[in-house]
Scaffold this motif. Structure first.
Motif, PDB file in Angstrom:
ATOM      1  N   PHE A   1      35.164  33.235  44.384  1.00 13.67           N
ATOM      2  CA  PHE A   1      35.816  34.326  44.935  1.00 13.67           C
ATOM      3  C   PHE A   1      34.654  35.525  45.135  1.00 13.67           C
ATOM      4  N   VAL A   2      34.068  36.116  43.865  1.00 15.12           N
ATOM      5  CA  VAL A   2      33.344  36.976  43.520  1.00 15.12           C
ATOM      6  C   VAL A   2      31.840  36.574  44.025  1.00 15.12           C
ATOM      7  N   LYS A   3      31.418  35.563  43.877  1.00 15.25           N
ATOM      8  CA  LYS A   3      30.145  34.962  44.502  1.00 15.25           C
ATOM      9  C   LYS A   3      30.191  35.227  45.764  1.00 15.25           C
ATOM     10  N   GLU A   4      31.357  34.796  46.720  1.00 19.94           N
ATOM     11  CA  GLU A   4      31.298  34.910  48.103  1.00 19.94           C
ATOM     12  C   GLU A   4      31.479  36.267  48.554  1.00 19.94           C
TER      13      GLU A   4
ATOM     14  N   LEU B   1      40.334  42.189  37.012  1.00 20.57           N
ATOM     15  CA  LEU B   1      39.664  41.676  38.387  1.00 20.57           C
ATOM     16  C   LEU B   1      40.427  40.213  38.554  1.00 20.57           C
ATOM     17  N   SER B   2      40.438  39.417  37.485  1.00 25.44           N
ATOM     18  CA  SER B   2      41.228  38.187  37.414  1.00 25.44           C
ATOM     19  C   SER B   2      42.813  38.247  37.894  1.00 25.44           C
ATOM     20  N   GLU B   3      43.474  39.380  37.524  1.00 29.15           N
ATOM     21  CA  GLU B   3      44.630  39.606  37.961  1.00 29.15           C
ATOM     22  C   GLU B   3      44.853  39.817  39.627  1.00 29.15           C
TER      23      GLU B   3
ATOM     24  N   SER C   1      46.606  38.617  43.221  1.00 25.93           N
ATOM     25  CA  SER C   1      47.520  39.347  43.931  1.00 25.93           C
ATOM     26  C   SER C   1      47.067  40.376  45.085  1.00 25.93           C
ATOM     27  N   ASP C   2      45.788  40.680  45.048  1.00 26.07           N
ATOM     28  CA  ASP C   2      45.288  41.697  46.113  1.00 26.07           C
ATOM     29  C   ASP C   2      43.791  41.564  46.304  1.00 26.07           C
ATOM     30  N   ALA C   3      43.584  40.563  47.200  1.00 24.03           N
ATOM     31  CA  ALA C   3      42.302  40.091  47.464  1.00 24.03           C
ATOM     32  C   ALA C   3      41.320  41.319  47.620  1.00 24.03           C
ATOM     33  N   ASP C   4      41.685  42.375  48.678  1.00 17.75           N
ATOM     34  CA  ASP C   4      40.909  43.443  49.077  1.00 17.75           C
ATOM     35  C   ASP C   4      40.487  44.291  47.760  1.00 17.75           C
ATOM     36  N   THR C   5      41.329  44.421  46.923  1.00 11.79           N
ATOM     37  CA  THR C   5      41.045  45.346  45.851  1.00 11.79           C
ATOM     38  C   THR C   5      40.245  44.531  44.834  1.00 11.79           C
ATOM     39  N   ALA C   6      40.266  43.113  44.538  1.00 10.65           N
ATOM     40  CA  ALA C   6      39.601  42.083  43.902  1.00 10.65           C
ATOM     41  C   ALA C   6      37.986  42.368  44.401  1.00 10.65           C
ATOM     42  N   ALA C   7      37.962  42.474  45.626  1.00  8.75           N
ATOM     43  CA  ALA C   7      36.621  42.369  46.297  1.00  8.75           C
ATOM     44  C   ALA C   7      36.037  43.772  45.911  1.00  8.75           C
ATOM     45  N   LYS C   8      36.560  44.756  45.973  1.00  7.30           N
ATOM     46  CA  LYS C   8      36.020  46.235  45.318  1.00  7.30           C
ATOM     47  C   LYS C   8      35.624  45.994  43.837  1.00  7.30           C
ATOM     48  N   TYR C   9      36.717  45.507  43.331  1.00  5.86           N
ATOM     49  CA  TYR C   9      36.063  45.104  41.622  1.00  5.86           C
ATOM     50  C   TYR C   9      34.891  44.404  41.572  1.00  5.86           C
ATOM     51  N   ALA C  10      34.889  43.450  42.618  1.00  9.94           N
ATOM     52  CA  ALA C  10      33.537  42.518  42.429  1.00  9.94           C
ATOM     53  C   ALA C  10      32.453  43.284  42.717  1.00  9.94           C
ATOM     54  N   GLN C  11      32.272  44.303  43.859  1.00 12.16           N
ATOM     55  CA  GLN C  11      31.236  44.963  44.028  1.00 12.16           C
ATOM     56  C   GLN C  11      30.862  46.124  42.855  1.00 12.16           C
ATOM     57  N   LEU C  12      32.081  46.592  42.556  1.00 11.60           N
ATOM     58  CA  LEU C  12      31.893  47.596  41.342  1.00 11.60           C
ATOM     59  C   LEU C  12      30.993  46.884  40.089  1.00 11.60           C
TER      60      LEU C  12
END
Length: 638
Positions: A527-530, A593-595, A599-610
């Protein structure tokens, strides 16, 4: 006596010389002084077996005489002289066997004006005729030793010459040149200036073994008489003194025990226009297959243009005390280009061209010998005088690193032991051998961290992990360092490893645990790579990040440091590193990020960018959009 004609080929050749457009016309004086010195050598040698030669060693001399009124310059010697037959043979035929080749060289020079006149003239043995480059008319008055009369050879160029009997008080030769009038392109009358001639003698003929004399105008204070109230009376008066222009005995001919550091420093400053004292002087005298003497200097400071394209490496090359070339690059390898110095050898002829020097086995032999002696002296300095060596390395160490990398690592084995690197060990500069000598038994590799500063290298997550284990880390802050390590590869069975590639040694149980962890987080990693949209080649877990959540590594032949270097030099179509984002599975932010991914793909994408931007900053890269990064950080904090 009727005028004699030069041979047809010689006539055409002399005409080419007279009308050629050499910029280095000044070497005519070097050629005539060298001829005069040779004539004295011959008579001095004869005196060893001929008691009729009454001149003593101190009687021999070469004289320069200026007659500004008549516009003439005369070079005189009291050597063996020439009779009419010798004048005919030596001055009537130009470059007997080489005239055609010389003619071709002159013609080629017209097509390539940057060619060096001294090379062409010296190569084909026509040094005397270089006088016609600066003179409309040349007269030679010569009396052979043992002869009762002298002879006058006279020529105004290609039209021919005459030889007539004349008088001269003693054996020897006078070469009298009627200097050309100035033109828009060239100031010929400067050769009638005593200070110009003094400079040319110092430059080209300073170490001719016989004194070169000339009358010079000097000044001295005028002693005022008692009661002299004339305030406007001059304080100084001019007088003429016959002075010796050349040093005669080169410093490199002397026993090193007789030469002081101040003597070396004075020569260094005079010859190379330097203001510093040399950090190290290497005095060489070698006899064997090739014999030479040399003075080599390691500067204490780099010349202002040292790292520019305008800097020219090379040593001054002399043949029996006569300067052949001011900067002979073939005598010194590129990785020792900082060396300045002088090489004097009798095994290289004065009459040699730049092209012939490049092919000369003698020059190659001297170069190999000099390279070994410099390397030996640097090694000695490193072992015996560490403080001075570190001062040298801080100034010129980068050049040695370039030497390791250049020519596909051909010279790495000769230079690697001279390299110093900043280290975590007491904050000192260390050699590779010193690093290896302190390695714990459990440590298998030599670790280094690349960054723009030592503090940034220390701060790398993997460096922190290694330092915690008690391992020493080399801090590499020069652009060339990463290339050096990739060239060296290993030493004494130990591989050079960038800390970004470090993975902690694990037990079989730990490896199995990590495998299961990676499988459990496989979806999140993908997911992070994508979401990073091609900014990274891969996303992996790492157990070597210490207290940090993230780090940037690379895979393939181009490292992060190489990419940064190519960017700094603005290389066109510079290659990019295949970046790998490494995540620390034990860090709270990665766990978050894993959690969130579940549950929240949009927020996880922000963590990935961060995390990606944090990794970029830690690796020394600029992030693409600092404003967007700040907004992202604020939104997550809110």
């Amino acid at each position: 006596m009727a005028k004699k004609q030069f041979k047809a080929e010689s006539k055409r050749l002399l005409d080419l010389m007279i009308h050629s457009i050499y910029t280095n016309k000044e070497i005519f004086l070097r050629e005539l002084i060298s001829n005069a010195s040779d004539a004295i050598d011959k008579l001095a040698y004869r005196s060893l077996t001929d008691d009729s030669v009454t001149l003593k060693h101190d009687d021999y001399r070469i004289d320069l005489k200026i007659d500004k009124e008549n516009g003439t310059l005369t070079v005189s010697d009291n050597g063996i002289g020439m009779d009419a037959k010798s004048l005919e043979e030596n001055l009537g035929v130009i470059a007997k066997s080489g005239s055609l080749a010389f003619k071709q060289a002159v013609q080629a020079d017209k097509e390539h004006p940057e060619a060096d006149a001294a090379d062409i003239i010296g190569q084909f043995g026509v040094g005397f005729y270089s006088a016609f480059m600066v003179a409309d008319q040349v007269t030679v008055i010569s009396r052979a030793y043992g002869a009762d009369e002298a002879n006058r050879w006279e020529s105004n160029g290609a039209d021919g010459y005459t030889i007539t009997p004349c008088a001269r008080d003693a054996a020897g030769t006078d070469v009298i040149m009627k200097i050309k009038a100035d033109t828009e392109d060239y100031d010929y009358t400067r050769f009638l200036d005593p200070y110009t001639l003094q400079g040319l003698v110092k430059k080209y003929s300073d170490y001719i073994r016989w004194p070169i004399k000339m009358d010079m105008t000097k000044t001295r204070p005028v002693e005022k008489k008692e009661g002299d109230d004339d305030k406007d009376a001059p304080s100084y008066e001019e007088y003429t003194e016959n002075v010796t222009l050349n040093s005669m005995v080169p410093l490199w001919h002397k026993n090193p025990k007789e030469v002081s550091d101040d003597d070396y420093a004075a020569l260094y400053r005079e010859k190379f226009g330097a203001f510093d004292r040399p950090l190290k002087t290497i005095h060489i005298s070698t006899e064997g297959v090739v014999s030479y003497e040399a003075l080599l200097f390691i500067p204490s400071a780099a010349p202002f243009d040292y790292y520019s394209k305008d800097y020219e490496r090379g040593l001054q090359l002399y043949s029996n005390g006569v300067l052949i070339m001011d900067k002979c690059a073939d005598l010194i390898p590129e990785y020792f280009r900082f060396i300045r110095g002088i090489v004097d050898t009798q095994d290289v002829s004065l009459n040699i061209s730049r092209e012939m020097l490049q092919e000369s086995p003698q020059v190659r032999a001297i170069s190999r010998s000099i390279e070994k002696k410099i390397r030996r002296e640097l090694t000695k300095m490193l072992e015996k005088d560490r403080e001075t060596y570190e001062k040298f390395f801080q100034t010129f160490g980068l050049q040695l690193k370039f030497g390791v990398v250049s020519d596909y690592g051909e010279n790495k084995d000769d230079l690697k032991d001279l390299l110093l690197f900043k280290s975590s060990f007491e904050g000192k500069l260390v050699t590779i051998k010193e690093y290896i000598s302190r390695m714990p038994e459990a440590q298998k590799d030599i670790y280094y961290a690349c960054a723009q500063t030592v503090d940034k290298a220390k701060a790398l997550p993997q460096a922190e992990a290694l330092l915690t284990k008690g391992y020493e880390v080399l801090y590499l802050t020069d652009d060339a360092d990463e290339f050096v390590m990739k060239t060296l590869l290993s030493e004494d069975g130990k591989n050079f490893v960038n800390v970004r590639e470090y993975q902690q040694e694990r037990t079989d149980e730990e490896k199995e645990q990590e495998k299961q962890q990676a499988q459990a987080l496989e979806g999140m990693l993908g997911f992070v790579k994508e979401k990073l949209g091609g900014k990274v080649a891969d996303v992996k877990l790492s157990n070597a990040l210490g207290s940090h959540p993230v780090s940037l590594a690379s895979q393939g032949g181009i490292t992060l440091e190489m990419e940064q270097y190519f960017s700094r030099i603005a290389m066109e179509n510079a290659p990019k590193a295949d970046k790998v984002l490494e995540l620390n599975p034990e860090h709270p932010l990665v766990k978050k990020l894993s959690e969130t991914y579940e549950s929240d793909a949009d927020t996880a994408a922000k963590y990935a960018q961060l995390l990606y931007n944090q990794a970029m900053l830690m690796a020394g890269f600029e992030i693409e959009d600092p404003t967007a990064y700040t907004d992202l950080l604020c939104s997550l904090l809110a």
